[in-house]
Design a protein around this motif. Structure first.
Motif, PDB file in Angstrom:
ATOM      1  N   GLU A   1       0.803  -1.463  -0.031  1.00 39.09           N
ATOM      2  CA  GLU A   1      -0.044   0.008   0.018  1.00 39.09           C
ATOM      3  C   GLU A   1       0.931   1.238   0.037  1.00 39.09           C
ATOM      4  OE1 GLU A   1      -2.393   0.152   3.494  1.00 39.09           O
ATOM      5  OE2 GLU A   1      -3.891  -1.603   2.737  1.00 39.09           O
ATOM      6  N   ILE A   2       2.079   0.963   0.647  1.00 41.20           N
ATOM      7  CA  ILE A   2       2.880   2.196   0.632  1.00 41.20           C
ATOM      8  C   ILE A   2       3.623   2.447  -0.582  1.00 41.20           C
ATOM      9  CG2 ILE A   2       4.703   3.224   2.063  1.00 41.20           C
ATOM     10  CD1 ILE A   2       2.672   2.456   4.086  1.00 41.20           C
ATOM     11  N   PRO A   3       3.696   3.697  -1.402  1.00 40.71           N
ATOM     12  CA  PRO A   3       4.422   4.048  -2.336  1.00 40.71           C
ATOM     13  C   PRO A   3       6.028   3.893  -1.909  1.00 40.71           C
ATOM     14  CG  PRO A   3       2.724   5.691  -2.110  1.00 40.71           C
ATOM     15  CD  PRO A   3       2.676   5.027  -0.990  1.00 40.71           C
ATOM     16  N   GLY A   4       6.755   3.369  -2.794  1.00 44.26           N
ATOM     17  CA  GLY A   4       8.121   3.291  -2.474  1.00 44.26           C
ATOM     18  C   GLY A   4       8.448   1.990  -1.678  1.00 44.26           C
ATOM     19  N   SER A   5       7.518   1.008  -1.274  1.00 45.09           N
ATOM     20  CA  SER A   5       7.738   0.032  -0.522  1.00 45.09           C
ATOM     21  C   SER A   5       8.806  -0.980  -1.309  1.00 45.09           C
ATOM     22  CB  SER A   5       6.400  -0.618  -0.083  1.00 45.09           C
ATOM     23  OG  SER A   5       5.748  -0.805  -1.315  1.00 45.09           O
ATOM     24  N   SER A   6       8.855  -0.782  -2.535  1.00 35.94           N
ATOM     25  CA  SER A   6       9.794  -1.663  -3.537  1.00 35.94           C
ATOM     26  C   SER A   6      11.341  -1.678  -2.762  1.00 35.94           C
ATOM     27  CB  SER A   6       9.802  -1.189  -4.646  1.00 35.94           C
ATOM     28  OG  SER A   6      10.061  -0.107  -5.203  1.00 35.94           O
ATOM     29  N   SER A   7      11.461  -0.460  -2.060  1.00 40.06           N
ATOM     30  CA  SER A   7      12.915  -0.424  -1.750  1.00 40.06           C
ATOM     31  C   SER A   7      13.215  -1.199  -0.458  1.00 40.06           C
ATOM     32  CB  SER A   7      13.356   1.007  -1.142  1.00 40.06           C
ATOM     33  OG  SER A   7      12.471   1.472   0.079  1.00 40.06           O
ATOM     34  N   TYR A   8      12.279  -1.752   0.242  1.00 40.96           N
ATOM     35  CA  TYR A   8      12.632  -2.944   1.220  1.00 40.96           C
ATOM     36  C   TYR A   8      11.623  -4.265   1.166  1.00 40.96           C
ATOM     37  CZ  TYR A   8       8.633  -0.222   3.093  1.00 40.96           C
ATOM     38  OH  TYR A   8       7.284   0.490   3.251  1.00 40.96           O
ATOM     39  N   PHE A   9      10.611  -3.941   0.374  1.00 36.29           N
ATOM     40  CA  PHE A   9       9.652  -5.240   0.243  1.00 36.29           C
ATOM     41  C   PHE A   9      10.080  -5.847  -1.026  1.00 36.29           C
ATOM     42  CE2 PHE A   9       5.672  -7.359  -1.020  1.00 36.29           C
ATOM     43  CZ  PHE A   9       5.783  -8.433  -0.286  1.00 36.29           C
ATOM     44  N   LEU A  10      10.501  -7.064  -1.316  1.00 37.05           N
ATOM     45  CA  LEU A  10      10.691  -7.609  -2.622  1.00 37.05           C
ATOM     46  C   LEU A  10       9.847  -8.589  -3.011  1.00 37.05           C
ATOM     47  CD1 LEU A  10      14.632  -8.465  -2.530  1.00 37.05           C
ATOM     48  CD2 LEU A  10      13.383  -6.464  -2.611  1.00 37.05           C
ATOM     49  N   GLY A  11       8.982  -8.820  -2.080  1.00 41.38           N
ATOM     50  CA  GLY A  11       7.805 -10.188  -2.625  1.00 41.38           C
ATOM     51  C   GLY A  11       7.638 -11.166  -1.713  1.00 41.38           C
ATOM     52  N   GLY A  12       6.808 -12.392  -2.094  1.00 36.89           N
ATOM     53  CA  GLY A  12       6.734 -13.547  -1.243  1.00 36.89           C
ATOM     54  C   GLY A  12       6.126 -14.626  -2.071  1.00 36.89           C
ATOM     55  N   VAL A  13       5.681 -15.624  -1.447  1.00 35.35           N
ATOM     56  CA  VAL A  13       4.895 -16.739  -1.904  1.00 35.35           C
ATOM     57  C   VAL A  13       3.660 -16.731  -0.880  1.00 35.35           C
ATOM     58  CG1 VAL A  13       5.093 -19.107  -1.949  1.00 35.35           C
ATOM     59  CG2 VAL A  13       7.201 -17.913  -2.437  1.00 35.35           C
ATOM     60  N   ILE A  14       2.463 -16.931  -1.957  1.00 36.08           N
ATOM     61  CA  ILE A  14       1.287 -17.371  -1.438  1.00 36.08           C
ATOM     62  C   ILE A  14       1.178 -18.719  -1.446  1.00 36.08           C
ATOM     63  CG2 ILE A  14      -1.324 -16.950  -1.734  1.00 36.08           C
ATOM     64  CD1 ILE A  14      -0.704 -14.342  -3.335  1.00 36.08           C
ATOM     65  N   ALA A  15       1.292 -19.222  -0.205  1.00 40.74           N
ATOM     66  CA  ALA A  15       1.503 -20.788  -0.074  1.00 40.74           C
ATOM     67  C   ALA A  15       0.068 -21.044   0.601  1.00 40.74           C
ATOM     68  CB  ALA A  15       2.503 -21.225   0.386  1.00 40.74           C
ATOM     69  N   TYR A  16      -1.046 -21.236  -0.229  1.00 36.21           N
ATOM     70  CA  TYR A  16      -2.069 -21.679   0.134  1.00 36.21           C
ATOM     71  C   TYR A  16      -2.387 -22.913   0.242  1.00 36.21           C
ATOM     72  CZ  TYR A  16      -7.009 -19.870   1.329  1.00 36.21           C
ATOM     73  OH  TYR A  16      -8.157 -19.748   1.830  1.00 36.21           O
ATOM     74  N   ALA A  17      -1.873 -23.730  -0.689  1.00 34.47           N
ATOM     75  CA  ALA A  17      -1.969 -25.389  -0.613  1.00 34.47           C
ATOM     76  C   ALA A  17      -0.600 -25.999   0.084  1.00 34.47           C
ATOM     77  CB  ALA A  17      -2.020 -25.742  -2.169  1.00 34.47           C
ATOM     78  N   ASN A  18      -0.859 -27.224   0.610  1.00 32.57           N
ATOM     79  CA  ASN A  18       0.430 -27.423   1.245  1.00 32.57           C
ATOM     80  C   ASN A  18       1.533 -27.848   0.427  1.00 32.57           C
ATOM     81  OD1 ASN A  18      -0.590 -27.318   3.804  1.00 32.57           O
ATOM     82  ND2 ASN A  18      -1.066 -29.397   4.150  1.00 32.57           N
TER      83      ASN A  18
ATOM     84  N   ALA B   1       9.841  -7.362  -6.839  1.00 30.98           N
ATOM     85  CA  ALA B   1      10.905  -6.721  -7.312  1.00 30.98           C
ATOM     86  C   ALA B   1      11.249  -7.756  -8.682  1.00 30.98           C
ATOM     87  CB  ALA B   1      12.158  -7.093  -6.347  1.00 30.98           C
ATOM     88  N   ASN B   2      11.796  -7.051  -9.664  1.00 33.91           N
ATOM     89  CA  ASN B   2      12.053  -7.659 -10.896  1.00 33.91           C
ATOM     90  C   ASN B   2      12.984  -8.983 -10.769  1.00 33.91           C
ATOM     91  OD1 ASN B   2      10.767  -5.801 -12.417  1.00 33.91           O
ATOM     92  ND2 ASN B   2      12.501  -4.662 -13.256  1.00 33.91           N
ATOM     93  N   ARG B   3      13.730  -8.880  -9.601  1.00 36.17           N
ATOM     94  CA  ARG B   3      14.802  -9.990  -9.619  1.00 36.17           C
ATOM     95  C   ARG B   3      13.615 -11.335  -9.173  1.00 36.17           C
ATOM     96  NH1 ARG B   3      17.059 -10.919  -3.686  1.00 36.17           N
ATOM     97  NH2 ARG B   3      17.770  -8.644  -3.746  1.00 36.17           N
ATOM     98  N   VAL B   4      12.595 -10.874  -8.454  1.00 34.10           N
ATOM     99  CA  VAL B   4      11.660 -12.143  -8.371  1.00 34.10           C
ATOM    100  C   VAL B   4      10.934 -12.606  -9.462  1.00 34.10           C
ATOM    101  CG1 VAL B   4       9.564 -13.122  -6.890  1.00 34.10           C
ATOM    102  CG2 VAL B   4      11.345 -11.535  -5.829  1.00 34.10           C
ATOM    103  N   LYS B   5      10.827 -11.870 -10.604  1.00 39.99           N
ATOM    104  CA  LYS B   5      10.324 -12.123 -11.588  1.00 39.99           C
ATOM    105  C   LYS B   5      11.014 -12.937 -12.403  1.00 39.99           C
ATOM    106  CE  LYS B   5       7.246  -7.504 -11.978  1.00 39.99           C
ATOM    107  NZ  LYS B   5       7.992  -6.624 -11.289  1.00 39.99           N
TER     108      LYS B   5
END
Lengths: 417, 417
Positions: free
Chosen positions: A291-308, B307-311
Motif C-alpha cells: 500500500e505504501i508507495p516506495g515500498s519496493s525499496s525494502y519489500f521484494l515480494g513473497g509466496v502465497i502458499a495456500y496449498a500444502n 521486485a524484478n529479481r523475483v520476476k
C-alpha cells in the motif's frame, strides 16, 4: 451562522447504503468549529427537495448537499436547487473540457448524458472534482445563504472537501478557531486496559483525551481547541508524551502512521529487506505492505502458499512436520519464514499460517488459531501463537493475522536498534 | 401514508458515531413496503426537536424516533414530544417494576435518574425493551399521526423493532405489501453507457430500475412491490432477463455475487485450479480470492513478484524483455502468468504488472497503466492492457487491477464452457 447537511439519494431511503458522508461532514464541521444542528436525507424528487430547501434556508446559512450529481436522469440535485431559486443553468465549457479530458485519459469517449454534469446555476462557481467527473458548486443564491454540493461517492467528496471547501469556508471567516487532534495508535493492549492506565487524563478539558476501539488497534484521541494549530499542538504535546511513556512499545504511531508504514520506516532505516510467505492471509500481508508507495525499496515480494504442496515445494517446509505438527503450527510458520527469506534472498522473512474459518478447525486447533514465524538476518527463527477466536469472522481473523505479523516484526526491529 | 425517521442525538451531529440505525430502519420500511421519504437528524434540544416535529407532522403520518431515551439530563426525547402535543407525562408503575427487576438481576439498584425512563405521555402505550432499561412508546397523539420511539443503542432498537413494532404496524394495516429487489452487477461498461442501453426501463413503475456506481462495478437495482416476495420476484424476472440479454457478458452476477465468487464457481465447475503472480497488486488478488471459504479447492497460491529479481528468478521472466519492453508490458504479464502456472502446476495462471503510482511513471508509461496476462491449460498466453488513469489514486488502481484480472478470466472461462 450554522450549517446543515442535506443528503440526496433514494438509495439512502431504501437502506441500500450507509450514510458515511454525513458522519464525515459532521466531524469536519466540528473540527472547524462550525455549528451544525440538522441533517436531512431526502430522495431524488424535485418537490421533496424543494420542501427540504424551504425548511433549511429558514434555519441554516450554509447548506451542504451530497449526492445526485451523476449523469443519469435521476440525478437532479443541481437543477432542482437552481429551480428553487428561479435561476437558469448554463453549460460551463471548462467543465465539458475537464470531463472530456478525463474520459480520454482512460481511452473512452464522453457520453451525451455526461454533458448534464457541466450545467451549473448562473452565479455559481465550480467546486472542482479532481478524481471523478461530477463537479460540485459553491453558490450564494441569496444574502446569507451559501450552498455547496458534492457527489455522493465518498472518496470524491472527501477530496473535494479537503482541497477546496475547507479553504473556501475559512476565506469567508468561518471555522476560525480550530480543533486539532492527535490520534495515538496502540497495538498489544486492549481498550479497557489502556483506558485504566490513563484514566486520570480523561477529566482534562483542553486537551481532551478519549479512547476509541479501531480495527486491529486501540486509539486515544488527544484533541485541543485553540486559535491556531500551533497553539493546539503545544497543548497536546505534554499529554501525548505522558501517554507514550505509560504505553511503552504498545504505542506504535500517531495520525496517519500505520503498522505498515512504521515497519517500512524501520526497515528503511536499517537498510534491510523483507519477504513474506502467506497461507491463511492469501496475499493480504503483501497487499498491506505494498500500500505504501516506495515500498519496493525494502519489500521484494513473497509466496502465497495456500496449498500444502506449495509450502513443501517452494518453501522447503518439512513434510514430516506438515503431517505431525500440521500446517497450522509454529514449526511450519518458522520454516515458511526461513524458506521465503532464502528463496527471495532478503534480510527478513515472515511466515503466516492459521485457520481463518469458518471451516477447517480440528479438536486441538480452533478457528482463529494463527502462528506467525519470523526469520532474522542471522537465519534464526522464532514463532508466536495467536488466538483470535471463532466469533469474529474470517475477514477479521485474516486482517488481525497481518497486523500481528507487522507488530511482531516492529517490536523485533525496535529492540535491535 | 408514509413514514419519517427522526434520529435524536448531539453525538450524531458531532460525527462521533455513524448512523447505522437510519439504514436499518430504511431497509425495514422498504421490506414492509411502507413509503419513507425523509430522514432527519437533530440534537438533544427542545426547540429544535419541536421544529422538526412541526415539519414532520405536515408531511408524514408515521414518525419513528431513535435516541434520547436514556437516564441522563440530555435525554429528552419523550418529554419533548409530549410537550409538543401539550400532553402531560405519567409514571408507569409497570415500567418502574421492569427497570428495578433488570437492575436487581445484575446485582445493582435502580438509580433515581432511571425513574425518568418510566415517564410516558398520557394515551401512549409502552414499546417494551427486552434488552435494556429504556422502553419506547407507541402513541397516536392526533388523528392520522403515529409516533414510535426507540433507544439509540442499535441492538436494543433492532430487538424492539422486530419484537413489537413490525407486528403493530401490520395490525394497523400497514406493511402488507413487500418490496423485493435484485441488485444486478456489471463490469466492463460504465454507468452512463449502461444507463443509455437500458434507459427505456427507467420509466417503469413496478418493478423500478435504477443505476448505481460501485467500486469497480456498476449496478442496476430492480425493485418490485407486491403482496409477497414470490410475486415480487415474478415481476422482477422478465425485466432482469431483458437486462441480462442487453448487457451480455458485462453482467456478472446479482445480489451477493462478487467477481471473486463467480470466478471461483466457474473454476469449480470446470474442476480446474488457479495460481497468481502479482507485481503492482502485491498480493491483493490472492487476498481477494481467499476471501471465499473453501477457495483452497481451486486456488493453490502464487508469487508476489514485487521486485524484478523475483520476476526473473522465480517466474522465469525473460531478462531481455524486462529491459527492452519493461517490467510493465504485455510480454512480462504473460510470462508471469505462465511462470506461476508452471511453478505451482495449476491449470490457469494470472500475471499482473502495472504502475500503481503515485511515482514510477515514464514518458510512455503513465500511472494507472496495467497489463494482465492469462495462461490457459494449453500453455497459451494472452494479455490485455488497462489504463486506469493517474487521478484515481494508488489503492483504487490496485483494486481495479485485481477486479480486471478476475473479469478477464471470467470471460475466458465462460467462453470455453
Amino acid at each position: 451562522m450554522s450549517a446543515e447537511v442535506i443528503c440526496i439519494g433514494t438509495e439512502l431511503l431504501l437502506g441500500d447504503i450507509l450514510n458515511t458522508n454525513c458522519q464525515y461532514l459532521a466531524q469536519e464541521l466540528a473540527n472547524l468549529g462550525i455549528p451544525h444542528y440538522y441533517q436531512t436525507v431526502v430522495g431524488d424528487n424535485v418537490s421533496r427537495i424543494h420542501q427540504v430547501l424551504d425548511t433549511a434556508i429558514s434555519r441554516s446559512s450554509i447548506l451542504i448537499f451530497t449526492g445526485g450529481l451523476g449523469p443519469t436522469p435521476d440525478d437532479l440535485t443541481t437543477e432542482t436547487i437552481a429551480s428553487f431559486f428561479d435561476t437558469p443553468l448554463y453549460e460551463d465549457p471548462q467543465i465539458i473540457q475537464d470531463i472530456s479530458r478525463k474520459f480520454a485519459s482512460v481511452g473512452r469517449e464522453m457520453t451525451p448524458s455526461n454533458r448534464k454534469q457541466a450545467l451549473i446555476p448562473q452565479g455559481a462557481i465550480t467546486l472542482p472534482n479532481p478524481t471523478g467527473t461530477a463537479p460540485g458548486i459553491i453558490w450564494q443564491p441569496k444574502e446569507g445563504i451559501t450552498i455547496m454540493t458534492f457527489p455522493g461517492v465518498p472518496s470524491e467528496m472527501y477530496r473535494m472537501w479537503q482541497d477546496t471547501a475547507v479553504s473556501f469556508l475559512k476565506s469567508q471567516g468561518w471555522g476560525k478557531s480550530t480543533i486539532y487532534s492527535e490520534m495515538m495508535r496502540f497495538r498489544g493492549i486492549g481498550e479497557s486496559a489502556l483506558a485504566e492506565k490513563v484514566v486520570h487524563l480523561f477529566d482534562s478539558d483542553n486537551p481532551t483525551v478519549a479512547p476509541y476501539a479501531g480495527k486491529g488497534e486501540v486509539r486515544l484521541r488527544v484533541a485541543a481547541k485553540a486559535d491556531s494549530q500551533a497553539e493546539a499542538k503545544a497543548l497536546i504535546e505534554p499529554v501525548a508524551n505522558e501517554i507514550k511513556n505509560i504505553a511503552g512499545l504498545d504505542y506504535f504511531g500517531s495520525n496517519e502512521d500505520t503498522l505498515t508504514s512504521v515497519v517500512g520506516k524501520l526497515l528503511q532505516d536499517a537498510n534491510q529487506t523483507l519477504s513474506v510467505a502467506e497461507s491463511c492471509t492469501g496475499g493480504g500481508l503483501g497487499a498491506m505492505l505494498t500500500e505504501i508507495p516506495g515500498s519496493s525499496s525494502y519489500f521484494l515480494g513473497g509466496v502465497i502458499a495456500y496449498a500444502n504442496r506449495v509450502k513443501k515445494n517452494m518453501l522447503n517446509v518439512n513434510s514430516q512436520d506438515l503431517v505431525e505438527q500440521g500446517a497450522v503450527s509454529g514449526a511450519v510458520a518458522e520454516q515458511m519464514a526461513l524458506g521465503v527469506k532464502n528463496l527471495l534472498q532478503t534480510d527478513w522473512g515472515i511466515g503466516i499460517t492459521g485457520i481463518a474459518g469458518p471451516d477447517g478447525e480440528t479438536e486441538t486447533k480452533p478457528v482463529g488459531l494463527v502462528y506467525i514465524g519470523v526469520a532474522n538476518p542471522e537465519n534464526k527463527t522464532i514463532s508466536q501463537q495467536y488466538r483470535f477466536g471463532s466469533t469474529r469472522g474470517r475477514e477479521l481473523v485474516r486482517c488481525l493475522s497481518s497486523y500481528s505479523a507487522l507488530d511482531l516484526l516492529r517490536r523485533i526491529l525496535i529492540k535491535r536498534k
